[in-house]
Write an enzyme that holds these catalytic residues in place. Structure first.
Site, PDB file in Angstrom:
ATOM      1  N   VAL A  86       0.823  -1.201   0.000  1.00 42.85           N
ATOM      2  CA  VAL A  86       0.000   0.000   0.000  1.00 42.85           C
ATOM      3  C   VAL A  86       0.861   1.255   0.000  1.00 42.85           C
ATOM      4  O   VAL A  86       0.554   2.236  -0.675  1.00 42.85           O
ATOM      5  CB  VAL A  86      -0.954  -0.015   1.215  1.00 42.85           C
ATOM      6  CG1 VAL A  86      -1.739   1.290   1.312  1.00 42.85           C
ATOM      7  CG2 VAL A  86      -1.907  -1.197   1.127  1.00 42.85           C
ATOM      8  N   THR A  95       4.541   8.106  -2.368  1.00 43.82           N
ATOM      9  CA  THR A  95       3.718   8.869  -1.438  1.00 43.82           C
ATOM     10  C   THR A  95       3.185   7.984  -0.322  1.00 43.82           C
ATOM     11  O   THR A  95       3.088   6.764  -0.458  1.00 43.82           O
ATOM     12  CB  THR A  95       2.522   9.515  -2.154  1.00 43.82           C
ATOM     13  OG1 THR A  95       1.617   8.490  -2.580  1.00 43.82           O
ATOM     14  CG2 THR A  95       2.976  10.342  -3.342  1.00 43.82           C
ATOM     15  N   ALA A 117      -0.567   0.787  -4.914  1.00 45.24           N
ATOM     16  CA  ALA A 117       0.123   1.628  -3.939  1.00 45.24           C
ATOM     17  C   ALA A 117      -0.703   2.882  -3.661  1.00 45.24           C
ATOM     18  O   ALA A 117      -1.611   3.246  -4.419  1.00 45.24           O
ATOM     19  CB  ALA A 117       1.511   2.008  -4.448  1.00 45.24           C
ATOM     20  N   HIS A 118      -0.362   3.567  -2.583  1.00 46.39           N
ATOM     21  CA  HIS A 118      -1.093   4.759  -2.173  1.00 46.39           C
ATOM     22  C   HIS A 118      -1.158   5.790  -3.289  1.00 46.39           C
ATOM     23  O   HIS A 118      -2.225   6.348  -3.587  1.00 46.39           O
ATOM     24  CB  HIS A 118      -0.436   5.370  -0.933  1.00 46.39           C
ATOM     25  CG  HIS A 118      -1.096   6.634  -0.481  1.00 46.39           C
ATOM     26  ND1 HIS A 118      -0.660   7.877  -0.893  1.00 46.39           N
ATOM     27  CD2 HIS A 118      -2.170   6.850   0.317  1.00 46.39           C
ATOM     28  CE1 HIS A 118      -1.434   8.802  -0.355  1.00 46.39           C
ATOM     29  NE2 HIS A 118      -2.350   8.212   0.391  1.00 46.39           N
ATOM     30  N   ALA A 119      -0.036   6.061  -3.951  1.00 47.33           N
ATOM     31  CA  ALA A 119      -0.010   7.078  -5.005  1.00 47.33           C
ATOM     32  C   ALA A 119      -0.988   6.738  -6.118  1.00 47.33           C
ATOM     33  O   ALA A 119      -1.682   7.615  -6.651  1.00 47.33           O
ATOM     34  CB  ALA A 119       1.409   7.212  -5.572  1.00 47.33           C
TER      35      ALA A 119
END
Length: 534
Positions: A233, A396, A419-421
């Site tokens: 993540v 990020t 992923a978060h970004a």
């Protein structure tokens, strides 16, 4: 902290077992807890636990007279200023830190933890303490990562502390900025907290019941890594990636990445590899992956097929594409669903024309935008970020959201499409390229850029032109492309060539055909005369 003598309605339930709640209880236990209860009701395997209801949150605010104090801080805050957001968050956290639980609320939490301990047959079980806001994980907005989750919490005193930390995270800079972006009133958002059995993950990951890059609904896409799923993540490792055809179970794509690091419980790390462990917080550690696992696939064929079946069952129940977090327990090797929420953002955007490739990565979010590059390595630097710039960073985390809201596009060195970004960019409608490996080394602050989509282009950097000054303007860009692409990768950094005029037939074709990669370009010609196409 001065508390009031508020009365507490004896009929209010401050804690509910997750087995008691369903998706219709979002207003009581928030989106995350409601969805997990729904998963349990389907007979699927999910962690045991309980939800501290929004009534407990309301009672704590009233008992400590926090609402007017929080409102006063928010009224003085400037949402466009990172420093102002940070200052407000600090003040609000201090209010929650000093707040006392109403006695009935504290008794209910202590009793529920004791009951969970008995069910798990351990005196003080490790648990995950997870925020669950009333508006999160809906089909309109995921609120991904906006409020805090704390893993590997141990003991009831720690549980009480981290529940308050979750409450305070409702007013973190990233959460406040996100509500400003989405138009939610700050004090109308209410928070439940889930306290659930901690799954000690051998493997964990994120699964989509569509391709989040191009919206195809006939595939299951999952990314995973060793240990706790926060590494996926947060984009701290390049995850393994699998694409499976729903109808047949056929594996269409299998990418096994090198995964040198993993996240584990702090006590486990300290006991096994204390010298090599890197602190993430007081609860978890990042440690080296054993050498024999670094290049090994995280999932066997049987585990992958079980995951696919589980994902299809969840999608059929909800009748919409889903975003699912999952883990395989280290001891039992059983598959657990940790979270299931609607996939919130996907739209077909247009694609990019051929340019010089500077950096290749994964096109994680579609779109086209124009702006100057701003390379930032540390989140403490986000005050430098200006509206409309292209954010280029290693990866990020939720703390980057105030800058992401102001970005024209986002480019990262690491991470995958879960992923978060990637997730936040898709929700904000920002073009995003992740997993470039070297964007922060190649791109420079001040370069200008134009972000677009194109058909899986990407390969290598092909220099074509040099400016007389030796400088290079960066573009995150690309015109729509309907034919076969000359490259064979994912997303790229290119140099735009001089393009001819589009015929009417080509324009029609471009609207009809779209594809799924983002490019970053360098430009000898400067800003294109037309830089937004949909």
């Amino acid at each position: 902290m001065t508390s009031t003598n508020c009365s507490v309605d004896a009929g209010i339930r401050y804690v509910l077992d997750l087995k008691e709640v369903k998706n219709t209880d979002r207003g009581t236990v928030g989106g995350k807890n409601a969805s997990l209860g729904e998963i349990l009701s389907l007979g699927l395997r999910a962690p045991s636990g309980f939800a501290v209801t929004v009534a407990a949150y309301d009672a704590l605010l009233e008992f400590n007279n926090l609402k007017p104090q929080i409102q006063s801080i928010i009224d003085d805050m400037r949402s466009e200023s990172s420093d102002s957001l940070e200052c407000a968050a600090t003040q609000i956290w201090e209010l929650f830190e000093g707040a006392r639980y109403p006695p009935p609320v504290e008794r209910a939490i202590r009793s529920a933890y004791s009951t969970l301990a008995s069910a798990l047959q351990t005196p003080e079980p490790f648990v995950a303490v997870r925020s669950s806001a009333t508006a999160e994980d809906s089909a309109e907005a995921s609120f991904a990562g906006q409020q805090e989750t704390y893993l590997c919490v141990h003991g009831v005193e720690s549980v009480l502390l981290y529940i308050k930390k979750c409450y305070a995270s409702l007013f973190s800079p990233r959460a406040t900025a996100y509500r400003e972006e989405k138009g939610y009133a700050h004090l109308e958002m209410r928070l439940s907290v889930g306290v659930m059995q901690m799954i000690q993950s051998l493997v964990s990951g994120v699964c989509f019941t569509l391709d989040p890059v191009n919206g195809k609904r006939d595939v299951i896409v999952t990314e995973c890594c060793w240990g706790l799923g926060e590494m996926v993540v947060q984009g701290k490792v390049q995850p393994d990636r699998y694409v499976v055809e729903k109808a047949t179970g056929r594996v269409l794509e299998r990418h096994v990445a090198a995964k040198p690091m993993m996240m584990v419980r702090a006590g486990l790390a300290d006991g096994i590899q204390s010298g090599a462990a890197a602190a993430v917080d007081a609860l978890t550690r990042e440690v080296p992956v054993p050498a024999e696992r670094i290049q090994a696939p995280c999932l066997s064929d049987e585990q992958l097929q079980e995951l696919v079946r589980m994902a299809i069952d969840i999608e059929k129940h909800y009748t919409i594409p889903m975003d699912i977090e999952w883990a395989i327990d280290e001891e039992t090797h059983q598959l657990y669903v940790l979270q299931a929420r609607p996939e919130t953002v996907w739209s077909s955007r247009k694609a990019a024309s051929r340019r010089e490739v500077l950096v290749r990565g994964l096109g994680a979010s579609p779109g086209r935008a124009y702006g100057k590059v701003r390379v930032l390595i540390d989140v403490q630097e986000i005050a430098e970020f200006q509206l409309g710039e292209v954010l280029v960073t290693t990866m990020t985390t939720p703390d980057w959201v105030p800058a992401m809201r102001r970005a024209a596009a986002i480019v990262t060195d690491s991470g995958g499409m879960t992923a978060h970004a990637a997730i936040v960019s898709r929700e904000l409608g920002l073009p995003c390229v992740v997993g470039t490996g070297k964007a922060t080394e190649i791109l420079r602050s001040g370069q200008t850029g134009d972000c677009r989509w194109n058909a899986g282009c990407g390969a290598t950097w092909h220099p074509r032109h040099r400016r007389r000054s030796g400088a290079r303007d960066a573009i995150v860009a690309g015109r729509p492309h309907w034919g076969p692409c000359a490259h064979h990768g994912h997303s790229c950094v290119h140099e735009p060539g001089r393009t001819g005029k589009d015929s009417r037939a080509e324009a029609v074709a471009l609207r009809r055909y779209w594809t799924n990669a983002c490019r970053i370009y360098s430009s000898e010609l400067g800003r294109p005369s037309s830089h937004v196409h949909y």
